[in-house]
Design an enzyme around this catalytic site. Structure first.
Site, PDB file in Angstrom:
ATOM      1  N   ASP A  12      -9.479  -4.838  -7.711  1.00 34.90           N
ATOM      2  CA  ASP A  12      -9.379  -3.377  -7.612  1.00 34.90           C
ATOM      3  C   ASP A  12      -8.063  -2.964  -8.267  1.00 34.90           C
ATOM      4  O   ASP A  12      -7.202  -3.813  -8.543  1.00 34.90           O
ATOM      5  CB  ASP A  12      -9.383  -2.974  -6.122  1.00 34.90           C
ATOM      6  CG  ASP A  12      -9.225  -1.476  -5.925  1.00 34.90           C
ATOM      7  OD1 ASP A  12      -9.865  -0.700  -6.658  1.00 34.90           O
ATOM      8  OD2 ASP A  12      -8.450  -1.056  -5.030  1.00 34.90           O
ATOM      9  N   SER A  13      -7.899  -1.657  -8.448  1.00 35.60           N
ATOM     10  CA  SER A  13      -6.642  -1.137  -8.979  1.00 35.60           C
ATOM     11  C   SER A  13      -5.475  -1.478  -8.059  1.00 35.60           C
ATOM     12  O   SER A  13      -4.325  -1.433  -8.467  1.00 35.60           O
ATOM     13  CB  SER A  13      -6.731   0.376  -9.097  1.00 35.60           C
ATOM     14  OG  SER A  13      -6.900   0.935  -7.803  1.00 35.60           O
ATOM     15  N   GLY A  45      -7.318   6.014 -11.150  1.00 37.84           N
ATOM     16  CA  GLY A  45      -8.094   7.268 -11.188  1.00 37.84           C
ATOM     17  C   GLY A  45      -7.539   8.352 -12.091  1.00 37.84           C
ATOM     18  O   GLY A  45      -8.245   9.310 -12.418  1.00 37.84           O
ATOM     19  N   CYS A  75     -14.084  -1.452  -7.134  1.00 42.02           N
ATOM     20  CA  CYS A  75     -13.429  -0.213  -7.541  1.00 42.02           C
ATOM     21  C   CYS A  75     -14.446   0.663  -8.263  1.00 42.02           C
ATOM     22  O   CYS A  75     -14.986   0.263  -9.302  1.00 42.02           O
ATOM     23  CB  CYS A  75     -12.264  -0.579  -8.478  1.00 42.02           C
ATOM     24  SG  CYS A  75     -11.376   0.842  -9.129  1.00 42.02           S
ATOM     25  N   THR A  77     -13.817   3.437  -9.739  1.00 43.11           N
ATOM     26  CA  THR A  77     -13.211   3.982 -10.953  1.00 43.11           C
ATOM     27  C   THR A  77     -13.327   2.987 -12.115  1.00 43.11           C
ATOM     28  O   THR A  77     -13.760   3.352 -13.213  1.00 43.11           O
ATOM     29  CB  THR A  77     -11.718   4.295 -10.679  1.00 43.11           C
ATOM     30  OG1 THR A  77     -11.649   5.095  -9.504  1.00 43.11           O
ATOM     31  CG2 THR A  77     -11.078   5.020 -11.832  1.00 43.11           C
ATOM     32  N   CYS A 187     -14.594   5.848  -3.154  1.00 44.54           N
ATOM     33  CA  CYS A 187     -13.456   5.076  -3.677  1.00 44.54           C
ATOM     34  C   CYS A 187     -13.149   4.065  -2.590  1.00 44.54           C
ATOM     35  O   CYS A 187     -13.138   4.403  -1.395  1.00 44.54           O
ATOM     36  CB  CYS A 187     -12.270   6.013  -3.903  1.00 44.54           C
ATOM     37  SG  CYS A 187     -10.691   5.161  -4.134  1.00 44.54           S
TER      38      CYS A 187
HETATM   39  N1  DGL Z   1     -10.111   1.978  -5.376  1.00 47.79           N
HETATM   40  C1  DGL Z   1     -10.519   2.603  -6.557  1.00 47.79           C
HETATM   41  C2  DGL Z   1     -11.928   3.163  -6.509  1.00 47.79           C
HETATM   42  O1  DGL Z   1     -12.761   2.664  -5.799  1.00 47.79           O
HETATM   43  C3  DGL Z   1      -9.611   3.514  -7.316  1.00 47.79           C
HETATM   44  C4  DGL Z   1      -8.282   3.893  -6.871  1.00 47.79           C
HETATM   45  C5  DGL Z   1      -7.353   4.309  -7.996  1.00 47.79           C
HETATM   46  O2  DGL Z   1      -7.360   5.466  -8.432  1.00 47.79           O
HETATM   47  O3  DGL Z   1      -6.636   3.442  -8.437  1.00 47.79           O
HETATM   48  O4  DGL Z   1     -12.250   4.068  -7.230  1.00 47.79           O
END
Ligand code: DGL
Length: 258
Positions: A12-13, A45, A75, A77, A187
């Site tokens: 993930d990010s 994001g 993630c 995004t 998210c």
């Molecule tokens: N956890 C991520 C998602 O599911 C994104 C969070 C971010 O913006 O870094 O979209």
């Protein structure tokens, strides 16, 4: 090593994907998981598609060096920005992505009002807008970009009730709560807010996320490939983070045990 005994790479990010990892471990306790949080580059994001794709390629190359049999993009995004390109580039590897659980929220019914909380990138990308077009003729779908919720998790402020409640209440202040049927946590960072959401939203509002769906999907894919580890095997979790600050590994462990 045969493929079956290789690990599953989850990324993930930052720390949001730990909410997915938790569900994966619950469902597949015999598997070896490697988690990579890209906290040095979070949030995704508000980045461009190209920047995110570049990060994903670097992370998957790292997983391949470690030896993995499948990847979970934990993630929404990164999935919207890069999943198609990644599946093309690494065609030998099952790559499981995520998308806001709109289908579960609509539940085959009509005239629902559904709020989708996600990052600005997820909400503006073609992938989500295509998905939304399947539901918004018969339902009202409200897009709610919530980038601040990512930073609250990354900065270890999730237990600060005042900060969290002020932020959440602010998002909903102009909406008529009586009209909302479901809220999608689109998210993976937002899944950690479920308890708070239950407190601030009307009790009859259904709160949904995609973590279980993603887990079931991965399990089906591994079963089909005959790559699920045997039940007598011991599972494991190894956590990496791109930030040099060791606090992120500690915070990941804290979230995993939350
Ligand atoms: N956890 C991520 C998602 O599911 C994104 C969070 C971010 O913006 O870094 O979209």
């Amino acid at each position: 090593m045969d493929n079956k005994n290789k690990a599953i790479g989850v990324f993930d990010s930052g720390l949001g994907g730990v909410s997915v990892l938790k569900e994966l471990i619950k469902s597949m306790p015999n598997e070896k998981f490697i988690y990579f949080g890209d906290s040095a580059n979070a949030p995704y994001g508000i980045k461009t598609k190209e920047e995110i794709t570049e990060r994903c390629i670097e992370i998957i190359d790292f997983f391949l060096k470690e030896g993995v049999k499948a990847i979970v993009i934990a993630c929404n995004t990164a999935t919207s920005a890069a999943a198609n390109i990644l599946r093309e580039k690494y065609s030998q590897l099952p790559i499981i992505g995520m998308e806001p659980a709109l289908k579960v929220a609509a539940d085959g019914k009509v005239d629902n009002t559904i709020v989708v909380m996600a990052t600005p990138l997820t909400l503006r990308e073609e992938k989500f807008n295509k998905l939304m077009s399947q539901y918004d003729d018969e339902n009202t779908v409200i897009k709610m970009p919530c980038p601040e919720l990512v930073n609250i998790v990354e900065n270890d402020l999730l237990d600060d009730e005042k900060v969290v409640k002020t932020q959440l209440t602010n998002y909903y202040k102009d909406l008529n709560m009586d009209k909302i049927n479901s809220v999608v946590l689109g998210c993976t960072h937002f899944v950690f807010y479920r308890d708070y959401m239950e407190k601030i939203l009307n009790h009859n509002i259904k709160i949904v996320d995609g973590n279980k769906g993603t887990t079931n999907h991965l399990k089906d894919v591994l079963r089909e490939r005959n790559e699920l580890r045997d039940e007598n095997e011991e599972g494991s979790v190894t956590i990496y983070n791109s930030s040099k600050d060791k606090r992120f590994i500690k915070l990941s462990e804290k979230l995993l045990n939350r």
